[in-house]
Design a protein around this motif. Structure first.
Motif, PDB file in Angstrom:
ATOM      1  N   MET A   1       0.847  -1.181   0.000  1.00 56.25           N
ATOM      2  CA  MET A   1       0.000   0.000   0.000  1.00 56.25           C
ATOM      3  C   MET A   1       0.894   1.248   0.000  1.00 56.25           C
ATOM      4  N   ASN A   2       0.593   2.196  -0.917  1.00 56.71           N
ATOM      5  CA  ASN A   2       1.399   3.402  -0.949  1.00 56.71           C
ATOM      6  C   ASN A   2       0.508   4.649  -1.061  1.00 56.71           C
ATOM      7  N   ILE A   3       1.134   5.780  -1.245  1.00 52.14           N
ATOM      8  CA  ILE A   3       0.368   7.030  -1.262  1.00 52.14           C
ATOM      9  C   ILE A   3      -0.670   7.034  -2.389  1.00 52.14           C
ATOM     10  N   GLN A   4      -0.255   6.475  -3.550  1.00 56.16           N
ATOM     11  CA  GLN A   4      -1.192   6.428  -4.681  1.00 56.16           C
ATOM     12  C   GLN A   4      -2.436   5.612  -4.342  1.00 56.16           C
ATOM     13  N   ASP A   5      -2.202   4.480  -3.625  1.00 59.35           N
ATOM     14  CA  ASP A   5      -3.357   3.638  -3.271  1.00 59.35           C
ATOM     15  C   ASP A   5      -4.341   4.440  -2.420  1.00 59.35           C
ATOM     16  N   ILE A   6      -3.777   5.190  -1.458  1.00 62.63           N
ATOM     17  CA  ILE A   6      -4.648   5.965  -0.570  1.00 62.63           C
ATOM     18  C   ILE A   6      -5.367   7.051  -1.375  1.00 62.63           C
ATOM     19  N   GLN A   7      -4.621   7.681  -2.288  1.00 66.07           N
ATOM     20  CA  GLN A   7      -5.260   8.718  -3.124  1.00 66.07           C
ATOM     21  C   GLN A   7      -6.384   8.128  -3.949  1.00 66.07           C
ATOM     22  N   ALA A   8      -6.128   6.921  -4.499  1.00 69.55           N
ATOM     23  CA  ALA A   8      -7.158   6.291  -5.344  1.00 69.55           C
ATOM     24  C   ALA A   8      -8.411   6.014  -4.515  1.00 69.55           C
ATOM     25  N   ILE A   9      -8.203   5.545  -3.275  1.00 71.91           N
ATOM     26  CA  ILE A   9      -9.369   5.255  -2.429  1.00 71.91           C
ATOM     27  C   ILE A   9     -10.111   6.551  -2.106  1.00 71.91           C
ATOM     28  N   LEU A  10      -9.354   7.580  -1.729  1.00 74.64           N
ATOM     29  CA  LEU A  10      -9.998   8.823  -1.314  1.00 74.64           C
ATOM     30  C   LEU A  10     -10.661   9.547  -2.486  1.00 74.64           C
ATOM     31  N   SER A  11     -10.219   9.217  -3.702  1.00 81.00           N
ATOM     32  CA  SER A  11     -10.862   9.860  -4.851  1.00 81.00           C
ATOM     33  C   SER A  11     -12.250   9.280  -5.090  1.00 81.00           C
ATOM     34  N   GLY A  12     -12.619   8.285  -4.282  1.00 85.62           N
ATOM     35  CA  GLY A  12     -13.986   7.766  -4.358  1.00 85.62           C
ATOM     36  C   GLY A  12     -14.894   8.369  -3.295  1.00 85.62           C
ATOM     37  N   ILE A  13     -14.340   9.280  -2.465  1.00 80.61           N
ATOM     38  CA  ILE A  13     -15.153   9.877  -1.394  1.00 80.61           C
ATOM     39  C   ILE A  13     -15.674  11.242  -1.872  1.00 80.61           C
ATOM     40  N   ILE A  14     -16.965  11.340  -1.943  1.00 82.32           N
ATOM     41  CA  ILE A  14     -17.581  12.555  -2.498  1.00 82.32           C
ATOM     42  C   ILE A  14     -18.029  13.493  -1.369  1.00 82.32           C
ATOM     43  N   LYS A 145      -2.239  -8.575 -17.714  1.00 81.34           N
ATOM     44  CA  LYS A 145      -2.060 -10.025 -17.886  1.00 81.34           C
ATOM     45  C   LYS A 145      -1.485 -10.332 -19.281  1.00 81.34           C
ATOM     46  N   MET A 146      -1.982  -9.622 -20.279  1.00 82.42           N
ATOM     47  CA  MET A 146      -1.520  -9.903 -21.642  1.00 82.42           C
ATOM     48  C   MET A 146      -0.032  -9.619 -21.818  1.00 82.42           C
ATOM     49  N   PHE A 147       0.517  -8.714 -20.979  1.00 79.86           N
ATOM     50  CA  PHE A 147       1.951  -8.434 -21.060  1.00 79.86           C
ATOM     51  C   PHE A 147       2.710  -9.010 -19.866  1.00 79.86           C
ATOM     52  N   GLY A 148       2.066  -9.890 -19.111  1.00 80.00           N
ATOM     53  CA  GLY A 148       2.733 -10.519 -17.967  1.00 80.00           C
ATOM     54  C   GLY A 148       3.125  -9.515 -16.891  1.00 80.00           C
ATOM     55  N   LEU A 149       2.271  -8.506 -16.675  1.00 82.18           N
ATOM     56  CA  LEU A 149       2.628  -7.432 -15.728  1.00 82.18           C
ATOM     57  C   LEU A 149       1.693  -7.396 -14.524  1.00 82.18           C
ATOM     58  N   GLU A 150       1.087  -8.537 -14.201  1.00 83.06           N
ATOM     59  CA  GLU A 150       0.072  -8.533 -13.128  1.00 83.06           C
ATOM     60  C   GLU A 150       0.620  -7.995 -11.814  1.00 83.06           C
ATOM     61  N   SER A 151       1.914  -8.226 -11.554  1.00 78.62           N
ATOM     62  CA  SER A 151       2.409  -7.814 -10.238  1.00 78.62           C
ATOM     63  C   SER A 151       3.075  -6.423 -10.272  1.00 78.62           C
ATOM     64  N   TYR A 152       2.987  -5.746 -11.413  1.00 79.76           N
ATOM     65  CA  TYR A 152       3.635  -4.433 -11.492  1.00 79.76           C
ATOM     66  C   TYR A 152       2.939  -3.428 -10.584  1.00 79.76           C
ATOM     67  N   LYS A 153       3.743  -2.757  -9.776  1.00 79.73           N
ATOM     68  CA  LYS A 153       3.196  -1.695  -8.909  1.00 79.73           C
ATOM     69  C   LYS A 153       3.793  -0.388  -9.390  1.00 79.73           C
ATOM     70  N   PRO A 154       2.954   0.477  -9.953  1.00 82.55           N
ATOM     71  CA  PRO A 154       3.511   1.714 -10.511  1.00 82.55           C
ATOM     72  C   PRO A 154       4.132   2.587  -9.423  1.00 82.55           C
ATOM     73  N   LEU A 155       5.300   3.133  -9.720  1.00 81.47           N
ATOM     74  CA  LEU A 155       5.991   3.977  -8.748  1.00 81.47           C
ATOM     75  C   LEU A 155       5.674   5.439  -9.019  1.00 81.47           C
ATOM     76  N   ALA A 156       5.594   6.184  -7.929  1.00 80.81           N
ATOM     77  CA  ALA A 156       5.397   7.616  -8.086  1.00 80.81           C
ATOM     78  C   ALA A 156       6.742   8.280  -7.836  1.00 80.81           C
ATOM     79  N   GLU A 157       6.993   9.342  -8.542  1.00 83.98           N
ATOM     80  CA  GLU A 157       8.286   9.994  -8.404  1.00 83.98           C
ATOM     81  C   GLU A 157       8.066  11.497  -8.318  1.00 83.98           C
ATOM     82  N   ARG A 158       8.780  12.109  -7.414  1.00 88.01           N
ATOM     83  CA  ARG A 158       8.672  13.573  -7.353  1.00 88.01           C
ATOM     84  C   ARG A 158      10.074  14.147  -7.446  1.00 88.01           C
ATOM     85  N   THR A 159      10.316  14.835  -8.548  1.00 80.89           N
ATOM     86  CA  THR A 159      11.629  15.458  -8.662  1.00 80.89           C
ATOM     87  C   THR A 159      11.475  16.909  -8.231  1.00 80.89           C
TER      88      THR A 159
END
Ligand code: ADP
Length: 344
Positions: A1-14, A145-159
């Motif tokens: 669980m990372n910041i993006q996951d929390i953002q995704a969840i909270l983006s469902g709160i109206i 799944k079609m590209f064998g990327l089921e376990s890919y967790k996208p990283l967020a980066e802040r420069t």
């Protein structure tokens, strides 16, 4: 669980009064996540906002519901200050380096839209084009799944000096971002729908695509909110409609074409890709069996005044390769790629 996951969840709160989610409203700030504690701040513009408590509770509930295994504390700090400005999409979009954005759409599921998208992307990449896929099919995000990327967790980066970006996966020379990286296929559809629209908006504007010649968008089947989000947030070059010879009678296909062509949307339909046009068994390579009828996509194209871009046969290895995470181009998908290029 990372910041993006929390953002995704909270983006469902109206926020009930503002009728917008708390992320888009810029109310959420200072998210931190570790094994013991999730903490963030909710900024309320109005002192004594009547929804402070209910939004706090809804946020905690949504996180616990999504991550029942998380037993730590959820600390939600409340401040009453003007929310920071949400940047406008035109200023934040990361799609500036993309030359062509093509929506791959279908009237209904199961006609091979995602398979065609994957194989087409491989065909474009083999032609030396910088290629990317955005998988927006919230009902069945199958590109990972079609590209064998089921376990890919996208990283967020802040420069420094820049806002946060999300890094796409990259395989077969293709950059891939999928809504499937962020939603759990077991979540209820209604929950997924609300989260997905916001998460998708974030993916569109925060994904670090870089320089891309062709971005293919695997659309959900039919017409709906996600389609509207995509056509509003992105400037599409055109749309390709995938159908089997059998689907032509379906009002859904025609509705899909009309949606793109409608006045408010005005996305050119580049043409029809007829998939599963015939079946050729490996042991009888010269035989063609028209199991879903013959030339249905061609007839549809003629009727709708559109171009038939390609006919793609049903081939066992096509489905095996997409199941195995190794999509492949064929003479048929290469022909589809050429037809599309000639219409850009
Ligand atoms: P959609 O995205 O329209 O829901 P999919 O791309 O997931 O459809 O395809 C549905 C099924 O059909 C998958 O099992 C896929 O492997 C198979 N399939 C699609 N196109 C072909 C084809 N040309 N030859 C063989 N199998 C195919």
């Amino acid at each position: 669980m990372n910041i993006q996951d929390i953002q995704a969840i909270l983006s469902g709160i109206i926020h009930p009064e503002k009728n917008k989610d708390i992320i888009s409203l810029g109310m959420v700030d200072k998210i931190s996540v570790n094994d013991e504690k999730i903490q963030f701040t909710l900024n309320f513009q109005k002192a004594k906002d009547p929804f402070i408590n209910s939004l706090k509770k809804a946020s905690e509930f949504a996180i616990r519901n999504k991550y029942p295994e998380f037993k730590g504390d959820i600390v939600i700090l409340i401040t009453e200050a003007a929310p920071k400005k949400v940047e406008k999409p035109e200023q934040t979009t990361t799609t500036g380096g993309i030359k062509n954005i093509i929506a791959i759409s279908s009237g209904k599921g199961g006609v091979g839209k995602s398979t065609v998208t994957s194989n087409l992307a491989v065909a474009f990449a083999e032609k030396g084009l910088k290629t990317a896929i955005l998988d927006a099919d919230i009902y069945g995000p199958s590109i990972p799944k079609m590209f064998g990327l089921e376990s890919y967790k996208p990283l967020a980066e802040r420069t420094e000096g820049r806002r946060e970006v999300i890094l796409p996966a990259e395989t077969n020379g293709i950059k891939i971002m999928s809504i499937g990286f962020f939603i759990d296929p077991e979540d209820a559809l209604v929950w997924r729908g609300a989260m997905a629209t916001n998460a998708l908006r974030q993916l569109i504007h925060q994904t670090e695509w870089g320089e891309i010649d062709v971005l293919l968008i695997d659309m959900p089947p039919g017409t709906g909110d996600i389609h509207l989000t995509i056509v509003h947030e992105l400037k599409l070059t055109g749309a390709v409609i995938v159908t089997t010879p059998q689907e032509i009678a379906l009002a859904d296909v025609v509705r899909g074409i009309k949606m793109f062509q409608s006045e408010g949307i005005g996305v050119p339909v580049l043409g029809i890709a007829e998939n599963m046009s015939w079946f050729t068994p490996a042991e009888l390579p010269d035989n063609k069996y028209y199991i879903f009828g013959r030339n249905g996509g061609k007839d549809l194209a003629e009727k709708a005044g559109l171009q038939l871009l390609a006919q793609i046969p049903l081939v066992q290895s096509v489905s095996e390769n997409s199941d195995n995470g190794t999509p492949e181009s064929s003479v048929y998908t290469a022909a589809l790629a050429d037809s599309i290029i000639s219409r850009l």
